[in-house]
Design a protein around this motif. Structure first.
Motif, PDB file in Angstrom:
ATOM      1  N   GLU A  57       0.751  -1.195  -0.094  1.00 13.36           N
ATOM      2  CA  GLU A  57      -0.212  -0.102  -0.039  1.00 13.36           C
ATOM      3  C   GLU A  57       0.741   1.030   0.192  1.00 13.36           C
ATOM      4  N   CYS A  58       2.063   1.183   0.688  1.00 14.29           N
ATOM      5  CA  CYS A  58       3.025   2.376   0.658  1.00 14.29           C
ATOM      6  C   CYS A  58       3.916   2.427  -0.232  1.00 14.29           C
ATOM      7  N   GLY A  59       3.948   1.195  -1.219  1.00 16.09           N
ATOM      8  CA  GLY A  59       4.960   1.321  -2.312  1.00 16.09           C
ATOM      9  C   GLY A  59       6.372   1.221  -1.840  1.00 16.09           C
ATOM     10  N   LEU A  60       6.705   0.560  -0.702  1.00 14.19           N
ATOM     11  CA  LEU A  60       7.931   0.483  -0.238  1.00 14.19           C
ATOM     12  C   LEU A  60       8.446  -0.697   0.021  1.00 14.19           C
ATOM     13  N   PHE A  61       9.849  -0.905   0.117  1.00 12.29           N
ATOM     14  CA  PHE A  61      10.490  -2.332   0.093  1.00 12.29           C
ATOM     15  C   PHE A  61      10.386  -2.763   1.476  1.00 12.29           C
ATOM     16  N   ALA A  62      10.385  -4.028   1.516  1.00  9.14           N
ATOM     17  CA  ALA A  62      10.253  -4.721   2.795  1.00  9.14           C
ATOM     18  C   ALA A  62      10.798  -6.111   2.793  1.00  9.14           C
ATOM     19  N   MET A  63      11.610  -6.562   3.649  1.00 11.64           N
ATOM     20  CA  MET A  63      12.364  -7.907   3.932  1.00 11.64           C
ATOM     21  C   MET A  63      12.392  -8.541   5.097  1.00 11.64           C
ATOM     22  N   GLU A  64      12.525  -9.583   5.116  1.00 11.95           N
ATOM     23  CA  GLU A  64      12.940 -10.503   6.333  1.00 11.95           C
ATOM     24  C   GLU A  64      14.309 -10.726   6.279  1.00 11.95           C
ATOM     25  N   ALA A  65      15.042 -10.168   7.293  1.00  7.10           N
ATOM     26  CA  ALA A  65      16.463 -10.374   7.323  1.00  7.10           C
ATOM     27  C   ALA A  65      17.078 -11.700   7.755  1.00  7.10           C
ATOM     28  N   MET A  66      16.735 -12.587   6.615  1.00  6.63           N
ATOM     29  CA  MET A  66      17.215 -14.014   6.790  1.00  6.63           C
ATOM     30  C   MET A  66      18.459 -13.873   6.063  1.00  6.63           C
ATOM     31  N   TRP A  67      19.761 -13.472   6.685  1.00  7.99           N
ATOM     32  CA  TRP A  67      20.754 -13.050   5.866  1.00  7.99           C
ATOM     33  C   TRP A  67      21.398 -14.288   5.089  1.00  7.99           C
ATOM     34  N   THR A  68      21.074 -15.703   5.760  1.00 18.43           N
ATOM     35  CA  THR A  68      21.574 -16.825   5.073  1.00 18.43           C
ATOM     36  C   THR A  68      21.162 -16.745   3.596  1.00 18.43           C
ATOM     37  N   ARG A  69      20.063 -16.324   3.083  1.00 17.01           N
ATOM     38  CA  ARG A  69      19.757 -16.516   1.560  1.00 17.01           C
ATOM     39  C   ARG A  69      20.887 -15.787   0.899  1.00 17.01           C
ATOM     40  N   PHE A  70      21.536 -14.883   1.371  1.00 18.42           N
ATOM     41  CA  PHE A  70      22.135 -13.987   0.421  1.00 18.42           C
ATOM     42  C   PHE A  70      23.695 -14.179   0.572  1.00 18.42           C
ATOM     43  N   LEU A  71      24.011 -15.369   1.317  1.00 21.56           N
ATOM     44  CA  LEU A  71      25.684 -15.634   1.485  1.00 21.56           C
ATOM     45  C   LEU A  71      26.158 -16.255   0.323  1.00 21.56           C
ATOM     46  N   PRO A  72      27.518 -16.100   0.065  1.00 24.51           N
ATOM     47  CA  PRO A  72      28.287 -16.805  -1.291  1.00 24.51           C
ATOM     48  C   PRO A  72      27.972 -18.306  -1.210  1.00 24.51           C
ATOM     49  N   HIS A  73      28.018 -19.081  -0.012  1.00 23.47           N
ATOM     50  CA  HIS A  73      27.672 -20.373  -0.403  1.00 23.47           C
ATOM     51  C   HIS A  73      26.504 -21.061  -0.678  1.00 23.47           C
ATOM     52  N   MET A  74      25.490 -20.324  -0.310  1.00 20.60           N
ATOM     53  CA  MET A  74      24.245 -20.470  -0.684  1.00 20.60           C
ATOM     54  C   MET A  74      23.886 -20.260  -2.198  1.00 20.60           C
ATOM     55  N   VAL A  75      24.601 -18.943  -2.689  1.00 20.93           N
ATOM     56  CA  VAL A  75      24.352 -18.947  -4.084  1.00 20.93           C
ATOM     57  C   VAL A  75      25.190 -20.158  -4.835  1.00 20.93           C
ATOM     58  N   ALA A  76      26.089 -20.408  -4.357  1.00 19.54           N
ATOM     59  CA  ALA A  76      26.892 -21.786  -4.975  1.00 19.54           C
ATOM     60  C   ALA A  76      26.120 -23.073  -4.737  1.00 19.54           C
ATOM     61  N   LEU A  77      25.255 -23.130  -3.457  1.00 21.59           N
ATOM     62  CA  LEU A  77      24.415 -24.435  -3.478  1.00 21.59           C
ATOM     63  C   LEU A  77      23.368 -24.234  -4.465  1.00 21.59           C
ATOM     64  N   ARG A  78      22.781 -23.065  -4.586  1.00 27.86           N
ATOM     65  CA  ARG A  78      21.407 -23.297  -5.496  1.00 27.86           C
ATOM     66  C   ARG A  78      22.032 -23.434  -6.864  1.00 27.86           C
ATOM     67  N   GLU A  79      23.168 -22.828  -7.307  1.00 28.16           N
ATOM     68  CA  GLU A  79      23.521 -23.129  -8.620  1.00 28.16           C
ATOM     69  C   GLU A  79      23.967 -24.649  -8.888  1.00 28.16           C
ATOM     70  N   LEU A  80      24.535 -25.254  -7.921  1.00 26.43           N
ATOM     71  CA  LEU A  80      24.904 -26.807  -8.372  1.00 26.43           C
ATOM     72  C   LEU A  80      23.721 -27.559  -8.241  1.00 26.43           C
ATOM     73  N   LEU A  81      22.697 -27.365  -7.272  1.00 30.89           N
ATOM     74  CA  LEU A  81      21.486 -28.033  -7.389  1.00 30.89           C
ATOM     75  C   LEU A  81      20.664 -27.674  -8.669  1.00 30.89           C
ATOM     76  N   ALA A  82      20.486 -26.657  -9.235  1.00 26.17           N
ATOM     77  CA  ALA A  82      19.998 -26.416 -10.458  1.00 26.17           C
ATOM     78  C   ALA A  82      20.679 -27.058 -11.655  1.00 26.17           C
ATOM     79  N   ALA A  83      22.038 -27.207 -11.454  1.00 23.93           N
ATOM     80  CA  ALA A  83      22.614 -27.998 -12.661  1.00 23.93           C
ATOM     81  C   ALA A  83      22.654 -29.599 -12.478  1.00 23.93           C
ATOM     82  N   GLY A  84      21.961 -29.861 -11.595  1.00 25.03           N
ATOM     83  CA  GLY A  84      21.788 -31.272 -11.450  1.00 25.03           C
ATOM     84  C   GLY A  84      23.080 -32.176 -10.783  1.00 25.03           C
ATOM     85  N   GLU A  85      23.859 -31.522 -10.136  1.00 26.72           N
ATOM     86  CA  GLU A  85      25.288 -31.857  -9.755  1.00 26.72           C
ATOM     87  C   GLU A  85      25.244 -33.058  -8.866  1.00 26.72           C
ATOM     88  N   ILE A  86      24.054 -33.314  -8.026  1.00 20.69           N
ATOM     89  CA  ILE A  86      23.675 -34.348  -7.173  1.00 20.69           C
ATOM     90  C   ILE A  86      22.338 -35.083  -7.633  1.00 20.69           C
TER      91      ILE A  86
END
Length: 340
Positions: A128-157
């Protein structure tokens, strides 16, 4: 020169600057006040507390130029471009609405609110206010989580069959009046600790078809520990644990049809991945750089500067889905918080 590897996500130091105000100068706010100016172009320009002395002490400790003796003063401060909310869970919704209605984007400590209904109200107000909001789940943005999502998407396991994750801290020594045990302050392991493995399971596997929870309660009636199993169709399970009565390794493993990925403890902080394929060489991915909170703060800065209201990495809908899983687990444990 930055040592950041772009293959593990954007460099937090390269995000545009944002002037932060901290609402609630507690322990976790200290981490935010330290990491943001040290690892990003952003700054913390103000802090607000109900206690003038507490606000001033925090400001002095972290070289923050402005200390406010009320939350209303903080959110009204024209130099503040975004508000980080670090008060007890019981107050997250009220304080987020205060900031949003003052025209300020918000980053709200996890768990976002006490339950999914409150989370929807928070995001509806942001819309309604047209504003950004987010939960501070910092883990989602960490480099190892970026790497994990990429290798899962690539079907490595292969196809994910099982996920295990736990989060235990030896916190049972705190008195019954402490926020962790106080129902009025939305205490219990779920909103403080279990949110990490549940959010991790949602990140990897999505919304479960079934939630099964067993646990123990404190003398004050909030959850002390829990074991939660999430079922995904007929092919995958997430086996999660959390406790505030014992310190566990805090590790996580994602096992697929063709191998597994192990995340060294502590899985929700900057960490290392070990990929163990069913056939082939074991290898490690070690993208751990920086302290941790800077990645989520940089994401907020990027999205706010782009005029966006949410992050695709941790969306409004995804946050509400995690809250709904926790609601169901708490229902099965018999934990109901005052005001719910």
């Amino acid at each position: 020169m930055s040592s950041h590897d772009a293959s593990f996500g954007p460099d937090p130091a390269a995000a545009p600057p944002l002037r932060w105000g901290i609402l609630g100068p507690g322990g976790i706010a200290r981490r935010f006040a330290r990491d943001v100016p040290a690892h990003t172009a952003s700054s913390v320009v103000a802090v607000g507390s109900r206690s003038a002395a507490r606000a001033q002490a925090f400001a002095s400790e972290h070289a923050i130029p402005t200390a406010h003796a009320s939350y209303a003063e903080l959110v009204a401060d024209p130099q503040v471009e975004a508000v980080y909310i670090a008060t007890p869970h019981s107050e997250h919704l009220e304080h987020a609405l205060l900031a949003l209605q003052a025209g300020k984007p918000v980053l709200v400590e996890k768990s976002l609110t006490r339950n999914a209904a409150e989370a929807r109200q928070l995001f509806d107000t942001a819309a309604e206010c047209g504003l950004f909001a987010m939960e501070a789940m910092w883990t989602r943005f960490l480099p190892h989580m970026v790497a994990l999502r990429e290798l899962l998407a690539a079907g490595e396991i292969g196809q994910v069959r099982m996920l295990t994750a736990e989060h235990g801290q030896g916190l049972d020594h705190v008195p019954a009046t402490h926020r962790l045990k106080n129902p009025d302050l939305a205490g219990g392991a779920m909103l403080d600790l279990t949110v990490y493995p549940i959010s991790f399971a949602h990140d990897v596997l999505g919304v479960p078809d079934e939630v099964c929870a067993l646990g123990t309660l404190t003398e004050t009636g909030v959850d002390a520990s829990e074991s939660i199993t999430l079922r995904y169709g007929g092919h995958a399970l997430a086996i999660l644990g959390a406790s505030m009565t014992a310190a566990t390794p805090n590790a996580a493993v994602v096992t697929g049809s063709q191998g597994r990925v192990e995340i060294a403890g502590t899985f929700y902080a900057p960490s290392t991945l070990t990929i163990r394929p069913r056939e082939g060489q074991v290898r490690q991915v070690s993208p751990a750089v920086g302290s941790g909170f800077e990645y989520q703060a940089a994401e907020v800065a990027r999205r706010v500067h782009a005029g966006e209201r949410e992050s695709p990495v941790h969306s409004w809908a995804g946050t509400v889905e995690v809250m709904a899983t926790m609601d169901e687990a708490r229902r099965q444990l018999g934990v109901r918080l005052p005001g719910e």
